[in-house]
Design an enzyme around this catalytic site. Structure first.
Site, PDB file in Angstrom:
ATOM      1  CB  SER A  45      -0.934   0.019   1.220  1.00 25.55           C
ATOM      2  OG  SER A  45      -0.200  -0.107   2.426  1.00 25.55           O
ATOM      3  CG  ASP A 336      -3.814   5.380   7.156  1.00 22.20           C
ATOM      4  OD1 ASP A 336      -2.631   5.154   7.466  1.00 22.20           O
ATOM      5  OD2 ASP A 336      -4.334   4.917   6.114  1.00 22.20           O
ATOM      6  CG  HIS A 339      -0.721   3.877   4.670  1.00 20.53           C
ATOM      7  ND1 HIS A 339      -1.944   3.386   5.104  1.00 20.53           N
ATOM      8  CD2 HIS A 339      -0.130   2.885   3.968  1.00 20.53           C
ATOM      9  CE1 HIS A 339      -2.077   2.146   4.667  1.00 20.53           C
ATOM     10  NE2 HIS A 339      -0.996   1.810   3.987  1.00 20.53           N
TER      11      HIS A 339
END
Length: 361
Positions: A45, A336, A339
């Site tokens: 991600s 978040d 990340h």
């Protein structure tokens, strides 16, 4: 306490060495624009610009407030408020501003010729990491890369395709999901392996992957280290105790993996002709930001901007969350609970390239 002090001293010395390198490498010249034909990305991600939008998984980031600081305020599927590391790498290498997801059906040939990302949020070197979230394994990503090569050959011919594949820069970014979501979250993983054994397996998987890339013609391959996993807001919340301190065991796993990965890449450079396997350290630049946020203009280092900031990733960080998101993400190191923000990514990528760009050429 003696053991912990030794670890802290080690981290301090590596961070000091990093800053010395950065200071003396400011004069390094980046390749001329056009010298690197494409930038091609694999991983998780951290570098997924939206491939997960096109597969059946809950692990998506294609909704507000993700992307609120991206041009046009578009939630592209990037796990950030704006740009992600692959975008900054491609931009600093003079290739293009954004690296698109390979699975986007609207991609044109110009995008393919200058590089794409095959990365999938929640993937890892361990195939089980991707299977937990029903996302693309690294093996899946490699299959798509083979299809990408076929598309290039159909569009520009065999010779030009061979040149693009051999002269491009590749980025492989994985490992954090293996440590946090697989090893330290699943009891069966810890019953099967201790930390040294599991980190060795991670390195074996990563070595196999980059050698397969090499076998397909890639030569300039940057492999990103694991971050200080124990300092991610999610891991502070889960394993950091009442004070939500950095989880030392997870940081130690990252350090152990990184040392083995660096050694393996050096060995591969000796073994494979014309190879440029480059170890890219993000552990220390990110840890320095976390430990000294104000030096780079940050105010919050222990929780994310979005939702609760402690356990908010993907659908937990959404416009439906009554806590919303902070007003100014540039003051936060993390967007978040897993990340970093665009602002943190920009600083880290710049530091990494200042240290390592010459090793690709």
């Amino acid at each position: 306490m003696k053991y912990f002090s030794g670890i802290m001293l080690y981290n301090y010395m590596v961070i000091l060495a990093t800053f010395i390198q950065i200071y003396y490498c400011e004069g390094i010249e980046f390749p001329e624009k056009g010298k690197v034909p494409a930038f091609i990305v694999f991983g998780d991600s951290i570098v997924d610009p939206g491939n997960n939008n096109y597969i059946a998984t809950v692990g998506k980031a294609d909704f507000p407030p993700y992307g609120r600081d991206f041009p046009g305020r578009v939630p592209t599927g990037r796990y950030s408020n704006g740009k992600i590391p692959s975008d900054f790498f491609a931009e600093e290498l003079g290739i293009k501003e954004f690296v698109p997801p390979y699975l986007d059906p609207k991609l044109n040939i110009n995008e393919l010729l200058t590089g794409v990302s095959f990365a999938s949020g929640a993937a890892g070197y361990d195939p089980d990491s991707a299977k937990l979230a029903n996302v693309l394994t690294l093996e899946d990503q490699l299959k798509y890369f083979k299809g990408y090569i076929k598309k290039l050959k159909a569009a520009v011919g065999e010779n030009r395709t061979s040149a693009i594949i051999s002269e491009s820069v590749y980025l492989v970014c994985a490992g954090s999901n293996d440590i946090t979501n697989t090893y330290f979250s699943l009891p069966f993983a810890r019953l099967k392996y201790n930390v040294p054994a599991y980190t060795s397996k991670m390195v074996n998987w990563s070595s196999t992957f980059v050698q397969e890339l090499y076998g397909l013609g890639a030569r300039r391959i940057g492999v990103v280290s694991a971050p200080p996993c124990g300092c991610l807001p999610s891991q502070r919340t889960l394993h950091g105790g009442l004070r939500k301190s950095c989880a030392d065991k997870e940081n130690q796993a990252s350090i152990l993996f990184n040392g083995k990965l660096s050694t393996e890449l050096s060995n591969l450079n000796q073994k494979l002709p014309q190879s440029r396997f480059v170890y890219l350290d993000i552990y220390n630049p990110l840890l320095n930001l976390i430990n000294n946020p104000s030096q780079s203009g940050f105010e919050v280092a222990n929780k994310g901007c979005c939702g609760t900031g402690n356990l908010a990733v993907s659908f937990l960080c959404s416009k439906l969350n009554p806590l919303g998101a902070c007003k100014d993400a540039s003051k936060y190191i993390f967007w978040d609970s897993f990340h970093p923000t665009e602002a943190a990514y920009k600083i880290i990528v710049h530091h990494v390239l200042q240290q390592s760009v010459a090793n690709f050429f």
